[in-house]
Write an enzyme that holds these catalytic residues in place. Structure first.
Site, PDB file in Angstrom:
ATOM      1  N   HIS A 145       4.548  -6.851 -10.835  1.00  0.00           N
ATOM      2  CA  HIS A 145       4.720  -6.379  -9.466  1.00  0.00           C
ATOM      3  C   HIS A 145       4.113  -7.291  -8.404  1.00  0.00           C
ATOM      4  O   HIS A 145       4.703  -7.499  -7.355  1.00  0.00           O
ATOM      5  CB  HIS A 145       4.096  -4.982  -9.343  1.00  0.00           C
ATOM      6  CG  HIS A 145       4.194  -4.382  -7.969  1.00  0.00           C
ATOM      7  ND1 HIS A 145       5.399  -3.985  -7.418  1.00  0.00           N
ATOM      8  CD2 HIS A 145       3.243  -4.128  -7.024  1.00  0.00           C
ATOM      9  CE1 HIS A 145       5.189  -3.496  -6.197  1.00  0.00           C
ATOM     10  NE2 HIS A 145       3.897  -3.577  -5.933  1.00  0.00           N
TER      11      HIS A 145
ATOM     12  N   GLY B 240       0.828  -1.196   0.000  1.00  0.00           N
ATOM     13  CA  GLY B 240       0.000   0.000   0.000  1.00  0.00           C
ATOM     14  C   GLY B 240       0.871   1.259   0.000  1.00  0.00           C
ATOM     15  O   GLY B 240       1.537   1.539  -0.980  1.00  0.00           O
TER      16      GLY B 240
ATOM     17  N   ASP C 267       8.068  -5.182 -13.630  1.00  0.00           N
ATOM     18  CA  ASP C 267       7.324  -4.436 -12.608  1.00  0.00           C
ATOM     19  C   ASP C 267       7.200  -2.973 -13.039  1.00  0.00           C
ATOM     20  O   ASP C 267       8.205  -2.289 -13.240  1.00  0.00           O
ATOM     21  CB  ASP C 267       8.076  -4.535 -11.278  1.00  0.00           C
ATOM     22  CG  ASP C 267       7.295  -4.007 -10.094  1.00  0.00           C
ATOM     23  OD1 ASP C 267       6.417  -3.149 -10.284  1.00  0.00           O
ATOM     24  OD2 ASP C 267       7.581  -4.448  -8.965  1.00  0.00           O
TER      25      ASP C 267
ATOM     26  N   SER D 264       6.488  -4.489  -1.824  1.00  0.00           N
ATOM     27  CA  SER D 264       6.075  -3.150  -2.228  1.00  0.00           C
ATOM     28  C   SER D 264       6.245  -2.210  -1.027  1.00  0.00           C
ATOM     29  O   SER D 264       7.333  -2.131  -0.470  1.00  0.00           O
ATOM     30  CB  SER D 264       4.643  -3.194  -2.767  1.00  0.00           C
ATOM     31  OG  SER D 264       4.302  -2.012  -3.449  1.00  0.00           O
ATOM     32  N   TRP D 265       5.194  -1.498  -0.607  1.00  0.00           N
ATOM     33  CA  TRP D 265       5.306  -0.700   0.616  1.00  0.00           C
ATOM     34  C   TRP D 265       5.736  -1.572   1.791  1.00  0.00           C
ATOM     35  O   TRP D 265       6.449  -1.116   2.684  1.00  0.00           O
ATOM     36  CB  TRP D 265       3.984  -0.006   0.923  1.00  0.00           C
ATOM     37  CG  TRP D 265       3.842   0.393   2.360  1.00  0.00           C
ATOM     38  CD1 TRP D 265       3.030  -0.172   3.301  1.00  0.00           C
ATOM     39  CD2 TRP D 265       4.554   1.445   3.048  1.00  0.00           C
ATOM     40  NE1 TRP D 265       3.189   0.440   4.525  1.00  0.00           N
ATOM     41  CE2 TRP D 265       4.111   1.439   4.393  1.00  0.00           C
ATOM     42  CE3 TRP D 265       5.509   2.369   2.658  1.00  0.00           C
ATOM     43  CZ2 TRP D 265       4.581   2.332   5.341  1.00  0.00           C
ATOM     44  CZ3 TRP D 265       5.993   3.262   3.615  1.00  0.00           C
ATOM     45  CH2 TRP D 265       5.531   3.243   4.928  1.00  0.00           C
TER      46      TRP D 265
END
Length: 363
Positions: free
Chosen positions: A340, A58, A308, A133-134
């Site tokens: 991704h 996120g 990605d 990711s985050w």
């Protein structure tokens, strides 16, 4: 013409090594009495298994039971939790609004929440920290703050969150898109996903496209005075959410939007992301790579999709260069033929293989 033999999905599908599982325990943990935050958590696997703290993406992405499938259910004690403001954690942006859910919602707060959850669940020793990711950003920030608690870092889709990284995802050719929508005037994810990019920009006027993230945040910060404004805000959140959701897959699945097309998820995801992105992720610029020596003291395993477009491969390359500059090779560095999402087939297989091959804690 017959196109029936073309590949229609790049997701793992039935390729998982481990079956779906149900949480052995779950609950809520009060983490901030002043702001009223309590986070929702779930636990999978044996109570005496090697602990794995899973950090979702996120910010605002929430966790799902499928995230437990990367881990051998006989070996690992897997902790999933929804970060502040999203998922089943309270207050939730969609239910309580951003004023309540975004108060005391910073990276430092999330790091503190991981510590409180460790203590509440009786995790006294080192643990594996798994994030994509985050979640990779938060995992690195946590490891810099508490390296003594980290047995290993397993990171997917490295996100460093520099201005250039966010511009690639959200700015691209937006300022001049109305003049020549298919002109390659700047680097950006729009190059591979032009139709989806057009949808993202359609919410904004030509003037607003000069700063896409700021213009979207202005819509999210608006306190709707009527149904029309409320509908505008929800449409903006859904459009923001779907942009990232669709382009997370090397083969876009526009007909199956999944959680990214759910109104409550989108409101949380979009508004929390915009909140963090407008504040440099609440991380001092250069903090992550500037502390590469601390990260290098921990085995770091990296999986990154070559294709990605949410977090281009250059971000993993910068991290690997920083680790090498600090005198350590990554324990694993796998560049997959994938996009991704953690649910892309090659990403999911690589992550599972890493977890299966980790040295056992205490061995």
């Amino acid at each position: 013409m017959d196109f029936s033999r073309l590949q229609t999905s790049s997701k793992i599908g039935d390729g998982w090594a481990y079956p779906p599982a149900e949480a052995r325990k779950h609950g809520w943990l009060d983490v901030d009495a002043e702001a009223g935050h309590r986070i929702y958590w779930e636990e999978y696997g044996p109570a005496d298994g090697e602990p794995v703290m899973v950090l979702h993406g996120g910010p605002g992405g929430a966790c799902s039971p499928e995230m437990a499938r990367f881990f051998d259910p006989a070996r690992y004690r897997v902790i999933l939790f929804d970060q502040r403001g999203c998922g089943k954690s309270e207050p939730n942006v969609a239910a309580a609004g951003p004023a309540a859910a975004l108060a005391h919602n910073t990276t430092a707060d999330l790091i503190a929440d991981v510590e409180k959850l460790r203590d509440a669940l009786g995790i006294g020793g080192r643990m594996h920290v798994f994030g994509g990711s985050w979640g990779s950003t938060l995992a690195m920030a946590y490891a810099i703050a508490f390296p003594q608690h980290c047995a290993s870092l397993i990171l997917r889709g490295i996100f460093l969150g520099a201005a250039e990284d966010l511009d690639y995802l959200y700015q691209g050719n937006a300022a001049r898109w109305h003049e020549a929508p298919h002109a390659l005037t700047a680097p950006g994810a729009y190059i591979s996903y032009p139709d989806e990019w057009g949808e993202l920009l359609s919410v904004l006027s030509v003037e607003e496209r000069g700063d896409v993230m700021a213009s979207y945040k202005a819509i999210f910060d608006m306190v709707p005075a009527n149904e029309e404004e409320r509908a505008k805000q929800l449409h903006a959140a859904l459009t923001w959410s779907l942009w990232e959701g669709v382009i997370s897959n090397m083969i876009p699945e526009s007909a199956s939007t999944g959680k990214f097309g759910d109104a409550d998820f989108a409101l949380c995801f979009a508004q929390i992301e915009a909140h963090y992105f407008a504040n440099d992720l609440f991380i001092t610029p250069g903090h992550l790579l500037g502390n590469a020596a601390t990260l290098a003291s921990i085995p770091v395993h990296i999986v990154h999709g070559r294709f990605d477009q949410v977090c281009p491969l250059t971000q993993a390359s910068r991290l690997v260069d920083a680790l090498r500059g600090a005198g350590a090779e990554p324990a694993t560095y796998v560049v997959t033929n994938a996009g991704h999402s953690a649910m892309e087939r090659e990403n999911a297989l690589a992550l599972t293989a890493i977890m299966d091959g980790l040295p056992r804690l205490g061995a």
